[in-house]
Design a protein around this motif. Structure first.
Motif, mmCIF file in Angstrom:
data_model
loop_
_atom_site.group_PDB
_atom_site.id
_atom_site.type_symbol
_atom_site.label_atom_id
_atom_site.label_comp_id
_atom_site.label_asym_id
_atom_site.label_seq_id
_atom_site.Cartn_x
_atom_site.Cartn_y
_atom_site.Cartn_z
ATOM 1 N N ASN A 1 0.622 -1.086 -0.281
ATOM 2 C CA ASN A 1 0.089 -0.258 -0.169
ATOM 3 C C ASN A 1 0.918 1.116 0.229
ATOM 4 O OD1 ASN A 1 0.477 1.148 2.952
ATOM 5 N ND2 ASN A 1 0.102 -1.273 3.646
ATOM 6 N N ASN A 2 0.474 2.235 0.006
ATOM 7 C CA ASN A 2 0.942 3.900 -0.099
ATOM 8 C C ASN A 2 1.188 3.818 1.071
ATOM 9 O OD1 ASN A 2 0.065 7.154 -0.238
ATOM 10 N ND2 ASN A 2 1.532 6.423 -2.341
ATOM 11 N N GLY A 3 1.100 3.508 2.343
ATOM 12 C CA GLY A 3 1.812 3.498 3.743
ATOM 13 C C GLY A 3 0.066 4.847 4.042
ATOM 14 N N GLU A 4 0.765 4.977 5.501
ATOM 15 C CA GLU A 4 -0.308 5.288 6.204
ATOM 16 C C GLU A 4 0.349 7.255 6.472
ATOM 17 O OE1 GLU A 4 -1.839 5.643 10.739
ATOM 18 O OE2 GLU A 4 -1.509 4.181 10.586
ATOM 19 N N PRO A 5 -0.538 8.066 5.590
ATOM 20 C CA PRO A 5 0.450 9.309 6.274
ATOM 21 C C PRO A 5 0.397 9.800 7.395
ATOM 22 C CG PRO A 5 -1.170 8.920 4.515
ATOM 23 C CD PRO A 5 -1.821 8.015 4.822
ATOM 24 N N PHE A 6 -0.482 9.417 8.615
ATOM 25 C CA PHE A 6 0.557 9.982 10.259
ATOM 26 C C PHE A 6 1.702 9.012 10.520
ATOM 27 C CE2 PHE A 6 -4.231 11.772 11.781
ATOM 28 C CZ PHE A 6 -4.175 13.443 11.341
ATOM 29 N N LEU A 7 1.898 8.160 9.979
ATOM 30 C CA LEU A 7 2.474 8.184 10.755
ATOM 31 C C LEU A 7 3.672 7.681 10.247
ATOM 32 C CD1 LEU A 7 3.409 3.841 11.106
ATOM 33 C CD2 LEU A 7 5.012 5.029 9.548
ATOM 34 N N HIS A 8 3.663 8.216 8.137
ATOM 35 C CA HIS A 8 5.180 8.847 7.573
ATOM 36 C C HIS A 8 5.124 10.154 8.477
ATOM 37 C CE1 HIS A 8 6.463 5.064 5.706
ATOM 38 N NE2 HIS A 8 5.114 5.722 5.312
ATOM 39 N N ALA A 9 4.420 11.237 8.375
ATOM 40 C CA ALA A 9 4.999 12.666 8.616
ATOM 41 C C ALA A 9 5.128 12.609 10.640
ATOM 42 C CB ALA A 9 3.355 12.935 8.675
ATOM 43 N N ALA A 10 4.840 11.473 10.920
ATOM 44 C CA ALA A 10 5.333 11.394 12.297
ATOM 45 C C ALA A 10 7.533 10.929 12.171
ATOM 46 C CB ALA A 10 4.876 10.307 13.801
ATOM 47 N N TRP A 11 7.520 10.127 11.280
ATOM 48 C CA TRP A 11 8.624 9.759 10.689
ATOM 49 C C TRP A 11 9.541 10.489 10.422
ATOM 50 C CZ3 TRP A 11 9.004 4.092 8.569
ATOM 51 C CH2 TRP A 11 8.575 3.173 9.348
ATOM 52 N N GLU B 1 21.412 16.843 2.382
ATOM 53 C CA GLU B 1 21.509 15.395 3.017
ATOM 54 C C GLU B 1 21.271 14.404 2.428
ATOM 55 O OE1 GLU B 1 21.013 15.601 8.267
ATOM 56 O OE2 GLU B 1 19.228 15.615 7.008
ATOM 57 N N THR B 2 21.980 13.634 2.604
ATOM 58 C CA THR B 2 21.554 12.227 1.118
ATOM 59 C C THR B 2 20.969 11.224 2.451
ATOM 60 O OG1 THR B 2 24.166 13.004 0.732
ATOM 61 C CG2 THR B 2 23.326 10.434 0.511
ATOM 62 N N VAL B 3 20.239 10.643 1.308
ATOM 63 C CA VAL B 3 18.864 9.851 2.093
ATOM 64 C C VAL B 3 18.861 8.755 1.296
ATOM 65 C CG1 VAL B 3 16.621 9.112 2.345
ATOM 66 C CG2 VAL B 3 17.336 11.801 2.672
ATOM 67 N N THR B 4 18.856 7.488 1.970
ATOM 68 C CA THR B 4 18.959 5.812 1.454
ATOM 69 C C THR B 4 17.092 5.576 1.828
ATOM 70 O OG1 THR B 4 20.758 5.058 1.504
ATOM 71 C CG2 THR B 4 19.721 3.518 1.842
ATOM 72 N N GLN B 5 16.675 4.941 1.292
ATOM 73 C CA GLN B 5 15.018 4.167 1.855
ATOM 74 C C GLN B 5 14.873 3.479 0.896
ATOM 75 O OE1 GLN B 5 11.586 6.126 -0.689
ATOM 76 N NE2 GLN B 5 10.688 6.030 0.810
ATOM 77 N N ILE B 6 14.907 2.332 2.031
ATOM 78 C CA ILE B 6 14.588 0.610 1.761
ATOM 79 C C ILE B 6 13.341 0.631 1.714
ATOM 80 C CG2 ILE B 6 15.123 -1.273 3.004
ATOM 81 C CD1 ILE B 6 17.456 0.119 3.746
ATOM 82 N N GLY B 7 12.773 -0.126 0.636
ATOM 83 C CA GLY B 7 11.491 0.085 0.153
ATOM 84 C C GLY B 7 10.376 1.421 -0.138
ATOM 85 N N ALA B 8 11.211 1.691 -1.758
ATOM 86 C CA ALA B 8 10.143 3.005 -1.552
ATOM 87 C C ALA B 8 8.645 2.544 -2.171
ATOM 88 C CB ALA B 8 11.205 3.461 -3.055
ATOM 89 N N GLY B 9 8.557 1.674 -2.828
ATOM 90 C CA GLY B 9 7.603 1.708 -3.379
ATOM 91 C C GLY B 9 7.086 2.136 -4.383
ATOM 92 N N GLY B 10 5.632 3.065 -4.343
ATOM 93 C CA GLY B 10 5.912 3.512 -5.297
ATOM 94 C C GLY B 10 5.903 5.297 -5.526
ATOM 95 N N GLY B 11 6.817 5.470 -4.434
ATOM 96 C CA GLY B 11 7.777 6.959 -4.374
ATOM 97 C C GLY B 11 7.391 8.217 -3.459
ATOM 98 N N TYR B 12 5.969 7.877 -2.619
ATOM 99 C CA TYR B 12 5.524 8.814 -2.804
ATOM 100 C C TYR B 12 6.277 9.677 -1.519
ATOM 101 C CZ TYR B 12 1.782 12.217 -0.051
ATOM 102 O OH TYR B 12 1.254 13.287 0.369
ATOM 103 N N TYR B 13 6.892 8.800 -0.721
ATOM 104 C CA TYR B 13 7.044 9.307 0.648
ATOM 105 C C TYR B 13 8.890 9.588 -0.020
ATOM 106 C CZ TYR B 13 3.176 8.485 2.990
ATOM 107 O OH TYR B 13 1.980 8.422 3.769
ATOM 108 N N THR B 14 9.321 8.466 -0.736
ATOM 109 C CA THR B 14 11.073 9.398 -1.935
ATOM 110 C C THR B 14 10.547 10.398 -1.868
ATOM 111 O OG1 THR B 14 10.386 6.964 -2.189
ATOM 112 C CG2 THR B 14 12.547 9.013 -3.427
ATOM 113 N N ALA B 15 9.595 11.210 -2.726
ATOM 114 C CA ALA B 15 9.506 12.538 -3.333
ATOM 115 C C ALA B 15 9.402 13.736 -2.091
ATOM 116 C CB ALA B 15 8.292 12.177 -4.470
#
Length: 279
Positions: free
Chosen positions: A82-92, A102-116
């Protein structure tokens, strides 16, 4: 501008304000990032299925306004993605506090929404590299992220692949313990946030920060993610924490730097979690 577009802009702005509030951060860029990045651009064509209490509820139409609420949105029903829960990712995002450059590495990019969203927050000069093991999903994410010049998707397994030194490692799959090379890739002061699944009945989000020796750590919230392939084998565990112990961790140590002691609440071959503060 059409009335429909004006309405959608208002809905997205309201959503962005909620995300900023949920982040717990005073950084105004977080609200701006969620306002700028259209969630619908990282999903299959609508109508969509939002997930509430493990039930999939179809949106009445393909109006993107239905997406700007705190709900999961199904991407691949068969795989449980799924696209991920927005409140959870906002808190993260508020907790890891991405900074320009900064340099960010994302593990499990999914569709790329939070990557963006992360890519917007590290502008100018910062970069985000997203690892996505599912080849089809990686291709979709790469296409979705074309407008974001500082974001790259790599279709490989982050558990077995090396990656660049990072200020932030952002993990979107549950792990029994983070692989050693993830922690070693953090720069001094670097942060990692990950869903920790040390037992079937434990699922928490952990924020850790690299110190001179070891990592300070704290639990942010409950978090239940699909298992990370290659990092979800309970058989490697030498000491499993109780739910109460897992929620009160305060540090992580590499076994090669410091062997487990009486403060250890979870022990693995390469690292261990402690109930004691860093000293």
């Amino acid at each position: 501008m059409s009335k429909r577009q004006t309405r959608l802009d208002d809905v997205r702005t309201h959503y962005a304000r909620q995300m900023a509030a949920m982040s717990g951060s005073r950084d105004p860029r977080i609200e701006r990032a969620f306002d700028l990045v259209p969630r619908e651009a990282f999903l299959p064509p609508g109508p969509w299925q939002v997930v509430v209490n493990n039930q999939r509820i179809p949106t009445p139409t393909a109006d993107p306004a239905f997406l700007y609420q705190n709900v999961l949105v199904a991407i691949d029903r068969d795989k449980g993605i799924n696209n991920g829960e927005p409140f959870l990712h906002a808190a993260w995002i508020g907790a890891v506090a991405p900074q320009p450059g900064e340099t960010v590495t994302q593990i499990g990019a999914g569709g790329g929404y939070y990557t963006a969203v992360l890519a917007v927050l590290v502008l100018p000069d910062g970069t985000v590299t997203g690892f996505e093991i599912d080849a089809d999903l990686a291709a979709d994410a790469a296409a979705n992220l074309k407008p974001f010049d500082n974001a790259t998707i790599i279709a490989v397994d982050a558990v077995t692949s090396a990656f660049s030194p990072s200020d932030i490692i952002y993990v979107n799959a549950g792990v029994v313990a983070p692989p050693l090379h993830w922690l070693k890739a953090l720069k001094p002061g670097g942060r990692i946030v990950f869903p920790w699944r040390p037992a079937e009945n434990i699922g928490v989000a952990v924020l850790a920060r690299r110190a001179k020796r070891g990592f300070s750590a704290r639990v942010l919230s409950s978090a239940w993610f699909i298992p990370c392939a290659g990092a979800s084998d309970y058989h490697v565990t030498r000491r499993q924490p109780t739910p109460a112990e897992a929620r009160h961790i305060k540090s992580i140590f590499l076994a090669q730097e410091r062997p487990p002691d009486e403060t250890a609440v979870a022990v693995y071959p390469d690292l261990w979690f402690s109930s004691a503060n860093l000293t």
